[in-house]
Design an enzyme around this catalytic site. Sequence first.
Site, PDB file in Angstrom:
ATOM      1  N   LEU A 188       0.856  -1.179   0.000  1.00 17.43           N
ATOM      2  CA  LEU A 188       0.000   0.000   0.000  1.00 17.43           C
ATOM      3  C   LEU A 188       0.894   1.233   0.000  1.00 17.43           C
ATOM      4  O   LEU A 188       2.093   1.134   0.245  1.00 17.43           O
ATOM      5  CB  LEU A 188      -0.908   0.000   1.234  1.00 17.43           C
ATOM      6  N   SER A 189       0.305   2.390  -0.258  1.00 16.24           N
ATOM      7  CA  SER A 189       1.152   3.582  -0.322  1.00 16.24           C
ATOM      8  C   SER A 189       1.907   3.785   0.978  1.00 16.24           C
ATOM      9  O   SER A 189       3.058   4.214   0.970  1.00 16.24           O
ATOM     10  CB  SER A 189       0.318   4.819  -0.660  1.00 16.24           C
ATOM     11  N   GLU A 190       1.265   3.494   2.124  1.00 13.51           N
ATOM     12  CA  GLU A 190       1.974   3.545   3.410  1.00 13.51           C
ATOM     13  C   GLU A 190       1.501   2.447   4.340  1.00 13.51           C
ATOM     14  O   GLU A 190       0.310   2.088   4.352  1.00 13.51           O
ATOM     15  CB  GLU A 190       1.779   4.897   4.120  1.00 13.51           C
ATOM     16  N   THR A 191       2.457   1.942   5.109  1.00 13.58           N
ATOM     17  CA  THR A 191       2.171   1.057   6.240  1.00 13.58           C
ATOM     18  C   THR A 191       2.665   1.765   7.493  1.00 13.58           C
ATOM     19  O   THR A 191       3.815   2.198   7.556  1.00 13.58           O
ATOM     20  CB  THR A 191       2.872  -0.300   6.087  1.00 13.58           C
ATOM     21  N   HIS A 208      -2.590  10.351   5.856  1.00 15.26           N
ATOM     22  CA  HIS A 208      -3.683   9.377   5.868  1.00 15.26           C
ATOM     23  C   HIS A 208      -3.361   8.163   6.714  1.00 15.26           C
ATOM     24  O   HIS A 208      -4.252   7.578   7.345  1.00 15.26           O
ATOM     25  CB  HIS A 208      -4.074   8.977   4.435  1.00 15.26           C
TER      26      HIS A 208
END
Length: 277
Positions: A44-47, A81
């Site tokens: 995902l874009s961030e973890t 986010h």
Amino acid sequence: MKLPIFIADAFTATAFRGNPAAVCLLESALEEDAHQQIAREMNLSETAFIRKLQPTDSFTQSSRFGLRWFTPVSEVPLCGHATLASAAVLFHKIKNRNSILTFVTMSGELKARRAEDGIVLDFPVYPTFPQDFHEVEDLIKAAIGDTLVQDIRYSPDTRKLLVRLSDSYDRSFLESLKVNTEPLPAIEKTGKVRGLILTVKGEPGGQTAPYDFYSRYFAPWVGIAEDPVTGSAHTVLSSYWSQQLRKKEMRGRMIPPLSLDAWVLNSRLCKCSTIEP
């Protein structure tokens, strides 16, 4: 090794919309390489990794936690986010009892507060400085071709380049603009730029709610061609548009490509408050 991992769709109340982030709760220290390996696998874009600051802390009762963010390819110093997703997991899934949570991060202490209609994030606001067009001309031309540019600013704190398109363009132009991010890391490889913000001035009232500005965000340097939702970009946008519009409370909309859902952010000087689209 067993770790609780949640996936939360930030900035939405509907499944499969908004921007998803993985949230991992760490009872104890994790081997350094494991953070990146998990983020790569989550893809995902961030973890986000939430860690206890003291062995006696509790995810249910404590109000202060460590927080780090990783894209599939690298750690990043700030992510909006994924911070919202982290607070949502603690408040609504773990049932944390506090009204305010403090996250200790690479960007300082960030706070998330319960609100009647959601969660409010207090984020820093970073200044921007004029950027010589000729120094970034190749980068901009590769990304948006001959699109008219009105202003270029640079944020040294975040290493983001803000490009304001001509006021002759509106939201629909920005939304449909095809941006070529593939060559950007090869063009700018000094490390100065790690993110590109494209923004246009908002339109006055009318039938729909007015917005002070619109934006899109690109970060191929950290493995994200385009991020549909990014709070960290608004730490720069808030500063820039506050100065340009001489306003301390603004309403901004980040618009991902036509194939993705959009989101809305209330931007206040020194504070960013999320609301549902």
